[in-house]
Design an enzyme around this catalytic site. Structure first.
Site, PDB file in Angstrom:
ATOM      1  N   CYS A   7       0.846  -1.130   0.056  1.00 60.96           N
ATOM      2  CA  CYS A   7       0.023   0.053   0.153  1.00 60.96           C
ATOM      3  C   CYS A   7       1.108   1.135  -0.197  1.00 60.96           C
ATOM      4  CB  CYS A   7      -1.115  -0.208   1.069  1.00 60.96           C
ATOM      5  SG  CYS A   7      -0.298   0.096   2.750  1.00 60.96           S
ATOM      6  N   ARG A  13      -3.355  -0.579   5.257  1.00 68.15           N
ATOM      7  CA  ARG A  13      -4.195  -1.788   4.539  1.00 68.15           C
ATOM      8  C   ARG A  13      -2.865  -2.879   4.472  1.00 68.15           C
ATOM      9  NH1 ARG A  13      -5.378   2.158  -0.281  1.00 68.15           N
ATOM     10  NH2 ARG A  13      -3.370   3.089   0.557  1.00 68.15           N
TER      11      ARG A  13
END
Length: 201
Positions: A7, A13
């Site tokens: 990410c 994430r």
């Protein structure tokens, strides 16, 4: 096989992707890691992402972020990212990675398409994942444009929960599609989440 999640900062994430898939693939020889295109080296996971991982019995305290390097990208067999711009950054850094770098949702769609059409080959999960990677350039035009998984950094907890649910749904689609006895009549995979947002392995 080495699967890497990428990410931006490697604190929200991609750590969730790494830790969830590591749990799902426990007992296999697949290595799972993560990094960020603008990673914050040695930072801990964002507290909201950490809380979500703790809610499913995953201990996040040992996680530390990394900044993606060309060598890291080249060492992977499959790179899964969350935004189209991240994919551009990855293949600019390591052009040869273009063959095995996908948006997470896009790769999940490819796996499901291959499973439904008898295109998944191999006996091990590594071989079966590789067969989808190998077929990707042929099947990609047949699939809808993938959606980004929005960066929740600096936002309310609900945004982190949405990112976690979207990530988990994609991972479960991938793993269900890799089953040797995949049945076409199966209902689409849905993340199984309790009121505490626990993910069923």
């Amino acid at each position: 096989m080495h699967i890497m999640f990428v990410c931006t900062g490697n604190i929200c994430r991609s750590p969730m992707g790494e830790l969830l898939l590591t749990k799902y693939l426990a007992g296999t020889t697949i290595r799972v890691s993560s990094a960020g295109t603008h990673g914050l080296p040695m930072h801990q996971m964002d507290p909201s992402s950490a809380t979500l991982m703790q809610s499913v019995g995953i201990e996040p305290s040992g996680f530390r972020s990394r900044r993606l390097t060309q060598d890291m990208a080249r060492s992977a067999d499959l790179i899964l990212c969350f935004e189209k711009d991240q994919r551009k950054d990855i293949v600019t850094l390591a052009p040869t990675a273009v063959r095995y770098t996908f948006l997470l949702g896009d790769f999940a769609n490819m796996c499901e398409y291959c499973a439904r059409n008898g295109l998944v080959k191999g006996l091990t999960i590594q071989e079966r994942l590789q067969s989808v990677i190998d077929a990707s350039s042929i099947i990609r035009p047949m699939l809808p444009e993938p959606a980004d998984i929005e960066d929740p950094h600096g936002k309310e907890y609900g945004k982190f929960r949405i990112a976690a649910e979207q990530t988990n749904k994609a991972l479960r689609t991938i793993l269900t599609s890799m089953r040797k006895h995949y049945r076409v009549e199966e209902a689409p995979v849905r993340p199984q989440i309790t009121s505490q947002y626990a993910y069923t392995v």
